[in-house]
Design an enzyme around this catalytic site. Structure first.
Site, mmCIF file in Angstrom:
data_model
loop_
_atom_site.group_PDB
_atom_site.id
_atom_site.type_symbol
_atom_site.label_atom_id
_atom_site.label_comp_id
_atom_site.label_asym_id
_atom_site.label_seq_id
_atom_site.Cartn_x
_atom_site.Cartn_y
_atom_site.Cartn_z
ATOM 1 C CE LYS A 256 -3.081 2.857 2.565
ATOM 2 N NZ LYS A 256 -4.054 2.526 4.029
ATOM 3 C CD GLU B 222 -10.640 7.907 -0.403
ATOM 4 O OE1 GLU B 222 -9.711 8.042 0.364
ATOM 5 O OE2 GLU B 222 -10.755 7.185 -1.280
ATOM 6 C CD GLU C 40 -5.601 8.341 11.454
ATOM 7 O OE1 GLU C 40 -4.675 7.446 11.603
ATOM 8 O OE2 GLU C 40 -5.729 9.087 10.059
#
Length: 469
Positions: free
Chosen positions: A224, A452, A273
């Protein structure tokens, strides 16, 4: 009460100065007092004339702690020793705390000597003349005046490093500043200047890097990578950071709201976060990766959330973060609690897969040790970390600076709270540079990732006047 407070602070200052002159060693003087009417965000907004470039603001996700720092009693910045930067910060902070005078009756959360700041995403990235030149590899400062609003009330901490060079004039100047702050009237600028134009930088090139990254993943180079892009907005006049922070606080109440000024720049945002929080031995963190938009109504919102929970690509992306978090936290924790399945975190404009993390730290563990262990998580960098970071440096045509890096505070008791600097931007004069990134895995498609990022730009665009790009 006010007369008693100034009497107390003067008496303590006199005793501290006497100690400094007898020992020839500096002392960090800090005085905490309850104040009734000073609220952190309005004071931040009202103080731009006196403390421009030396201010910070912070509100946690839970909404039970807000901080405003004004002026600098001391600054932690790269010392040129070549040491690991997390060690540098810890050593500089510990050196300041070697000799402290603070009124011991005050032990409220996030009061007394406290530093606020952050790190750059990549070390040694910033050069003079670049976008992030005011920040460097890291920057923390101990405010001269700290307003803390917690569950118990509102407190003012006044702090000064007392050396043998502190004469009567400098002491009186410090006390006058405190009095001026206590009498500061609330003056808010509520409007964002007129919007001029946008520079949506390197969009086609960014999509090409996604295609290349997917090829790298299929070839087994990595699992990733997180690729970010920049959106530059230009306004008629300088954008006031206090106005943007006010808008973020109103529009993104379930997020960390943060702003850190340095020189002519302000890094600010509304992050969902948490990287790490430490209260005594208790540790709190979060795994946040995998996202989708909010629905137009309750039914579509619930449907989108369930699709996210069952989406193979997003669940795989989330699991990378959970796996890394578990491995990293086990190094410094006696006990660790990480649920097996994620839940949904629903924010104003987006919903995420979310796994809370709780633990008990080993004795004498610094919060900065956790920051170093965790940064960057696969949610912000990729996996494996080293290869992903190398590819980010190769593929991204932007300077991340403090974007997606740790930002937060720590106090003299070892407590602290760091968020990840996402859903954020850098204000610099009449320019606002916004940043957003996406986790790229084998199933990623450039157009959907571009969409996104547009969703992730939305909190800052709304705070800048409801812009639509």
């Amino acid at each position: 009460m006010a007369l008693q407070q100034i009497t107390d602070i003067r008496h303590r200052l006199a005793e501290t100065i006497k100690t400094v002159r007898q020992t020839n060693r500096a002392v960090l003087f800090s005085h905490v007092e309850a104040v009734a009417t000073l609220k952190p965000l309005p004071i931040y907004q009202s103080s731009s004339n006196s403390y421009k470039g030396e201010r910070f603001y912070w509100k946690n996700r839970e909404g039970n702690l807000a901080l405003c720092g004004l002026g600098m009693a001391a600054k932690l910045h790269p010392d040129g020793t070549g040491k690991n930067r997390f060690i540098q910060v810890r050593e500089q902070w510990e050196a300041l705390l070697q000799r402290v005078s603070v009124n011991a009756c005050r032990q409220e959360m996030a009061t007394g000597p406290l530093v606020f700041g952050g790190f750059s995403f990549m070390e040694e990235e910033t050069e003079p003349g670049q976008l992030w030149e005011d920040f460097g590899d890291y920057q923390f400062y101990l405010p001269r005046f700290l307003l803390t609003e917690n569950a118990d009330g509102i407190y003012l901490t006044s702090t000064k490093l007392i050396t043998d060079e502190c004469d009567d004039y400098l002491i009186e100047q410090f006390l006058r500043e405190r009095e001026q702050l206590l009498s500061l009237s609330h003056q808010m600028q509520t409007d964002v200047p007129s919007f001029l134009h946008v520079d949506e930088k390197n969009v086609e090139e960014w999509k090409e890097t996604i295609e290349q990254s997917v090829e790298d993943i299929r070839a087994g180079l990595m699992d990733k990578i997180v690729l970010a892009r920049e959106l530059d907005l230009y306004f008629e006049n300088e954008v006031p950071s206090g106005t943007v922070l006010q808008n973020l606080a109103e529009q993104q109440s379930a997020s960390f709201i943060f702003g850190l000024e340095s020189g002519h720049s302000c890094f600010l945002g509304a992050s969902p976060e948490r990287l790490i929080k430490k209260e005594g031995k208790q540790i709190f963190s979060a795994c946040l990766a995998g996202s989708t938009q909010r629905g137009q109504d309750d039914f579509s919102d619930e449907q989108l959330g369930q699709e996210l929970l069952n989406d193979e690509k997003n669940r795989s992306e989330h699991e990378f973060v959970v796996s890394m978090m578990r491995k990293a936290m086990e190094e410094q924790c006696i006990e660790l609690d990480i649920p097996m399945e994620p839940i949904l975190m629903k924010l104003a404009n987006i919903q995420h897969l979310y796994t809370p993390v709780r633990g008990t730290s080993l004795p004498n563990t610094s919060i900065l040790e956790f920051v170093e262990l965790l940064h960057p998580t696969p949610a912000l960098g990729g996996a494996p970390r080293k290869i992903a970071m190398e590819k980010i440096g190769e593929y991204e045509q932007m300077e991340r600076g403090f974007y997606s890096a740790p930002i937060g505070w720590m106090d003299m008791r070892g407590n602290g709270d760091f968020a990840v600097g996402i859903r954020s931007g850098l204000l610099k004069g009449n320019k606002a540079a916004l940043f957003a990134g996406c986790g790229i895995v084998e199933g990623s498609q450039p157009e959907s990732e571009l969409t996104e990022t547009k969703v992730k730009f939305t909190p800052m665009l709304n705070a800048l006047g409801g812009l639509r790009i």
